[in-house]
Design a protein around this motif. Structure first.
Motif, PDB file in Angstrom:
ATOM      1  N   PRO A   3       6.491  -3.983 -11.282  1.00  0.00           N
ATOM      2  CA  PRO A   3       6.540  -5.440 -11.078  1.00  0.00           C
ATOM      3  C   PRO A   3       6.172  -5.802  -9.644  1.00  0.00           C
ATOM      4  CG  PRO A   3       8.543  -4.654 -12.169  1.00  0.00           C
ATOM      5  CD  PRO A   3       7.789  -3.434 -11.703  1.00  0.00           C
ATOM      6  N   ASN A   4       5.491  -6.932  -9.467  1.00  0.00           N
ATOM      7  CA  ASN A   4       5.231  -7.427  -8.124  1.00  0.00           C
ATOM      8  C   ASN A   4       5.435  -8.935  -8.106  1.00  0.00           C
ATOM      9  OD1 ASN A   4       2.540  -8.963  -8.058  1.00  0.00           O
ATOM     10  ND2 ASN A   4       1.930  -7.091  -9.134  1.00  0.00           N
ATOM     11  N   TRP A   5       5.459  -9.493  -6.899  1.00  0.00           N
ATOM     12  CA  TRP A   5       5.781 -10.909  -6.718  1.00  0.00           C
ATOM     13  C   TRP A   5       4.555 -11.747  -6.375  1.00  0.00           C
ATOM     14  CZ3 TRP A   5       9.390  -8.428  -2.698  1.00  0.00           C
ATOM     15  CH2 TRP A   5      10.472  -7.817  -3.334  1.00  0.00           C
ATOM     16  N   SER A   6       3.357 -11.206  -6.579  1.00  0.00           N
ATOM     17  CA  SER A   6       2.160 -11.869  -6.063  1.00  0.00           C
ATOM     18  C   SER A   6       1.868 -13.200  -6.760  1.00  0.00           C
ATOM     19  CB  SER A   6       0.949 -10.936  -6.174  1.00  0.00           C
ATOM     20  OG  SER A   6       0.632 -10.675  -7.530  1.00  0.00           O
ATOM     21  N   GLU A   7       2.016 -13.266  -8.065  1.00  0.00           N
ATOM     22  CA  GLU A   7       1.650 -14.488  -8.772  1.00  0.00           C
ATOM     23  C   GLU A   7       2.702 -15.579  -8.594  1.00  0.00           C
ATOM     24  OE1 GLU A   7       0.631 -13.481 -12.808  1.00  0.00           O
ATOM     25  OE2 GLU A   7      -1.445 -13.067 -12.216  1.00  0.00           O
ATOM     26  N   ALA A   8       3.965 -15.197  -8.569  1.00  0.00           N
ATOM     27  CA  ALA A   8       5.028 -16.186  -8.394  1.00  0.00           C
ATOM     28  C   ALA A   8       5.143 -16.639  -6.945  1.00  0.00           C
ATOM     29  CB  ALA A   8       6.364 -15.611  -8.867  1.00  0.00           C
ATOM     30  N   GLY A   9       4.842 -15.749  -6.000  1.00  0.00           N
ATOM     31  CA  GLY A   9       4.985 -16.080  -4.600  1.00  0.00           C
ATOM     32  C   GLY A   9       6.442 -16.177  -4.178  1.00  0.00           C
ATOM     33  N   PHE A  10       6.712 -16.935  -3.112  1.00  0.00           N
ATOM     34  CA  PHE A  10       8.035 -16.959  -2.505  1.00  0.00           C
ATOM     35  C   PHE A  10       8.496 -18.389  -2.246  1.00  0.00           C
ATOM     36  CE2 PHE A  10       5.643 -13.198  -1.249  1.00  0.00           C
ATOM     37  CZ  PHE A  10       6.459 -12.199  -1.767  1.00  0.00           C
ATOM     38  N   ASP A  11       9.802 -18.588  -2.243  1.00  0.00           N
ATOM     39  CA  ASP A  11      10.410 -19.897  -1.994  1.00  0.00           C
ATOM     40  C   ASP A  11      11.819 -19.668  -1.457  1.00  0.00           C
ATOM     41  OD1 ASP A  11      11.251 -22.510  -1.929  1.00  0.00           O
ATOM     42  OD2 ASP A  11      11.215 -22.822  -4.094  1.00  0.00           O
ATOM     43  N   ASN A  12      12.019 -19.955  -0.161  1.00  0.00           N
ATOM     44  CA  ASN A  12      13.280 -19.668   0.526  1.00  0.00           C
ATOM     45  C   ASN A  12      13.608 -18.180   0.448  1.00  0.00           C
ATOM     46  OD1 ASN A  12      15.637 -20.179   2.012  1.00  0.00           O
ATOM     47  ND2 ASN A  12      16.851 -20.462   0.162  1.00  0.00           N
ATOM     48  N   HIS A  13      12.611 -17.366   0.724  1.00  0.00           N
ATOM     49  CA  HIS A  13      12.767 -15.911   0.696  1.00  0.00           C
ATOM     50  C   HIS A  13      12.374 -15.307   2.041  1.00  0.00           C
ATOM     51  CE1 HIS A  13      12.200 -16.223  -3.855  1.00  0.00           C
ATOM     52  NE2 HIS A  13      13.368 -15.624  -3.702  1.00  0.00           N
ATOM     53  N   THR A  14      13.046 -14.220   2.395  1.00  0.00           N
ATOM     54  CA  THR A  14      12.598 -13.338   3.469  1.00  0.00           C
ATOM     55  C   THR A  14      12.060 -12.066   2.843  1.00  0.00           C
ATOM     56  OG1 THR A  14      14.280 -14.175   4.984  1.00  0.00           O
ATOM     57  CG2 THR A  14      13.257 -12.080   5.551  1.00  0.00           C
ATOM     58  N   VAL A  15      10.864 -11.676   3.238  1.00  0.00           N
ATOM     59  CA  VAL A  15      10.245 -10.440   2.767  1.00  0.00           C
ATOM     60  C   VAL A  15      10.191  -9.474   3.945  1.00  0.00           C
ATOM     61  CG1 VAL A  15       8.224  -9.383   1.704  1.00  0.00           C
ATOM     62  CG2 VAL A  15       8.850 -11.726   1.110  1.00  0.00           C
ATOM     63  N   ARG A  16      10.789  -8.312   3.779  1.00  0.00           N
ATOM     64  CA  ARG A  16      10.831  -7.306   4.840  1.00  0.00           C
ATOM     65  C   ARG A  16       9.997  -6.110   4.417  1.00  0.00           C
ATOM     66  NH1 ARG A  16      16.384  -6.077   7.945  1.00  0.00           N
ATOM     67  NH2 ARG A  16      15.667  -8.010   8.967  1.00  0.00           N
ATOM     68  N   GLN A  17       9.037  -5.726   5.274  1.00  0.00           N
ATOM     69  CA  GLN A  17       8.092  -4.663   4.942  1.00  0.00           C
ATOM     70  C   GLN A  17       8.066  -3.627   6.056  1.00  0.00           C
ATOM     71  OE1 GLN A  17       4.492  -6.656   2.825  1.00  0.00           O
ATOM     72  NE2 GLN A  17       5.342  -8.224   4.171  1.00  0.00           N
ATOM     73  N   THR A  18       7.952  -2.369   5.650  1.00  0.00           N
ATOM     74  CA  THR A  18       7.958  -1.263   6.604  1.00  0.00           C
ATOM     75  C   THR A  18       6.545  -0.729   6.792  1.00  0.00           C
ATOM     76  OG1 THR A  18      10.188  -0.653   5.906  1.00  0.00           O
ATOM     77  CG2 THR A  18       8.944   0.994   7.131  1.00  0.00           C
ATOM     78  N   VAL A  19       6.166  -0.494   8.037  1.00  0.00           N
ATOM     79  CA  VAL A  19       4.860   0.092   8.353  1.00  0.00           C
ATOM     80  C   VAL A  19       5.076   1.231   9.343  1.00  0.00           C
ATOM     81  CG1 VAL A  19       3.754  -2.148   8.030  1.00  0.00           C
ATOM     82  CG2 VAL A  19       4.343  -1.407  10.332  1.00  0.00           C
ATOM     83  N   ARG A  20       4.190   2.208   9.312  1.00  0.00           N
ATOM     84  CA  ARG A  20       4.207   3.268  10.320  1.00  0.00           C
ATOM     85  C   ARG A  20       2.936   3.169  11.138  1.00  0.00           C
ATOM     86  NH1 ARG A  20       4.147   9.845   9.575  1.00  0.00           N
ATOM     87  NH2 ARG A  20       1.937   9.403   9.197  1.00  0.00           N
ATOM     88  N   VAL A  21       3.083   2.872  12.415  1.00  0.00           N
ATOM     89  CA  VAL A  21       1.898   2.783  13.270  1.00  0.00           C
ATOM     90  C   VAL A  21       1.372   4.185  13.536  1.00  0.00           C
ATOM     91  CG1 VAL A  21       2.507   0.581  14.333  1.00  0.00           C
ATOM     92  CG2 VAL A  21       3.340   2.704  15.361  1.00  0.00           C
ATOM     93  N   SER A  22       0.071   4.324  13.576  1.00  0.00           N
ATOM     94  CA  SER A  22      -0.540   5.636  13.807  1.00  0.00           C
ATOM     95  C   SER A  22      -0.570   5.989  15.279  1.00  0.00           C
ATOM     96  CB  SER A  22      -1.956   5.661  13.226  1.00  0.00           C
ATOM     97  OG  SER A  22      -2.714   4.551  13.706  1.00  0.00           O
ATOM     98  N   THR A  23      -0.688   4.980  16.131  1.00  0.00           N
ATOM     99  CA  THR A  23      -0.660   5.188  17.568  1.00  0.00           C
ATOM    100  C   THR A  23       0.118   4.049  18.196  1.00  0.00           C
ATOM    101  OG1 THR A  23      -2.041   5.681  19.505  1.00  0.00           O
ATOM    102  CG2 THR A  23      -2.820   3.949  18.044  1.00  0.00           C
ATOM    103  N   GLY A  24       0.792   4.320  19.301  1.00  0.00           N
ATOM    104  CA  GLY A  24       1.671   3.327  19.897  1.00  0.00           C
ATOM    105  C   GLY A  24       1.060   2.626  21.092  1.00  0.00           C
TER     106      GLY A  24
END
Length: 424
Positions: free
Chosen positions: A54-75
């Protein structure tokens, strides 16, 4: 003037220099201005529900916080994030954003959260069809460090520009939890990515640092790799570069299902159409590695039923080669090195009609051209790195991700090891 006001004025002045200087690649070449380098990315695609999760792309967001994790390759000394509304039909209102050092799950490390601003404001509206970089965020990052980016949407967003196969968990909470240290409010998850398409860094002590972009389909995207483990081949390549003392930015521009010749409702714009945004516009890009073509070949036998758009019924190896040549032309026109990745085996796939002798002949001819034509600046022979010596048309069992098309974590490691670091 108080020290607080002096700090604010200096920060604003430096930010203005960073934002108004020439494009990052040009600035690096001319040895002035900020040397922004692409350190992480995800390729954008149309909102759709054609995923196995399941994903949220079609419904989108409304009064939501979306938290996403990324790993940088270089700092670096500072970072900036890029948000995309390229597939939005209405303006996107981002009510606020924050970046922090990631901890377990949706939690962040204490005392590390920083607000993200856009033109000095903590909120921003991104027009439909556009992308936007944030102001610099003054936080020091290290190579291979994991960050958490939180976006708050107080108003309905409508369908969301996203990336379906992120190989990383995104978290959602009701309300504004951008600066929440623990992850208790984030009760919903999905393995997709929303709006966030890039993280660039600037390192004032290493202005010559450059980036390599891994451009391709699901085998670049990392499908079938372990969720949240950073075991996609571009991740493994970044680790090799750090271990060799040659840290470069490594950007993942893989898109599962992507094709050379056709746009798709589910799998993004065709390779040539997205090459500008996903490669040529990358900060500090020096080299691109291309691995595309298998989805065009698979679609050869799926010209009627495929829900994401039919393939090319008259596909030939020559048509694929011409598309590869166009990517080479675009890269060389920008002064970039371009490396050709051979197409992996797909014989043995258990689903009826996916593998065909006609498709295999096209794959063999395309790979022969990549290896021997000399038109690419170098070759990464992914095919031979994972093929079964007893049957080169199949992936070795120890590298098989489960469908004889995709590889597992060990297979992605073998792909990364097939790249000669000197060619980057």
């Amino acid at each position: 003037m108080t020290s607080f006001r002096v700090t604010r004025v200096l920060t604003a002045a430096v930010a203005a220099v960073l934002l108004l200087s020439p494009t990052p690649a040009a600035a690096t070449e001319q040895h002035h201005g900020p040397a922004w380098v692409g350190s992480w990315s995800m390729s954008a695609e149309l909102p759709n529900e054609f995923t196995f999760e399941p994903n949220w792309s079609e419904a989108g967001f409304d009064n939501h916080t979306v938290r996403q994790t990324v790993r940088v390759s270089t700092g670096g000394d500072a970072l900036r994030v890029k948000l995309s509304n390229v597939y939005g039909s209405t303006p996107l209102r981002v009510s606020g954003a924050a970046v922090a050092k990631a901890a377990e799950g949706a939690s962040v490390r204490p005392g590390t959260a920083r607000p993200v601003t856009f033109g000095g404001s903590r909120s921003v509206t991104i027009p439909a069809g556009r992308e936007l970089f944030s102001d610099p965020v003054w936080v020091r990052t290290s190579s291979l460090e994991r960050l958490s980016v939180s976006l708050y949407f107080a108003q309905p967003t409508g369908p969301a520009t996203f990336h379906a196969w992120a190989s990383e968990t995104a978290y959602r909470a009701v309300g504004d939890h951008r600066f929440a240290r623990d992850g208790k409010a984030f009760t919903e998850t999905t393995p997709s990515n929303y709006y966030l398409t890039a993280v660039d860094v600037v390192d004032f002590g290493n202005r010559a640092r450059r980036a390599v972009v891994a451009f391709g389909d699901s085998l670049t995207d990392g499908s079938f790799s372990t969720l949240g483990a950073d075991n996609r081949y571009p991740d493994e390549l970044a680790e090799r570069l750090v271990a060799a003392g040659k840290p470069m930015g490594v950007r993942n521009a893989g898109l599962a299902g992507n094709r050379m010749l056709d746009d798709s409702l589910c799998f993004g714009d065709k390779a040539v159409a997205r090459f500008q945004r996903d490669v040529l516009d990358v900060a500090g890009v020096r080299t691109v590695i291309v691995s595309e073509g298998i989805n065009d070949i698979i679609a050869l036998t799926q010209t009627e039923w495929h829900p994401c758009g039919p393939g090319v019924p008259d596909l030939t190896a020559q048509r694929l080669i011409e598309s590869h040549r166009e990517l080479i032309r675009l890269a060389h026109a920008r002064g970039l090195r371009i490396i050709g990745g051979t197409v992996l085996p797909y014989k043995g796939n258990p689903y009826e009609g996916v593998y065909s002798e006609e498709g295999e002949a096209i794959r063999d001819a395309l790979n022969e051209w990549i290896r021997t034509s000399g038109e690419y600046d170098a070759v990464a022979d992914f095919d031979r790195a994972v093929a079964d010596p007893a049957d080169p048309d199949e992936i070795r069992d120890e590298f098989d991700g489960g469908d004889k098309i995709h590889v597992n974590d060990a297979g992605y490691r073998a792909m990364a090891e097939a790249i000669d670091l000197a060619t980057l």
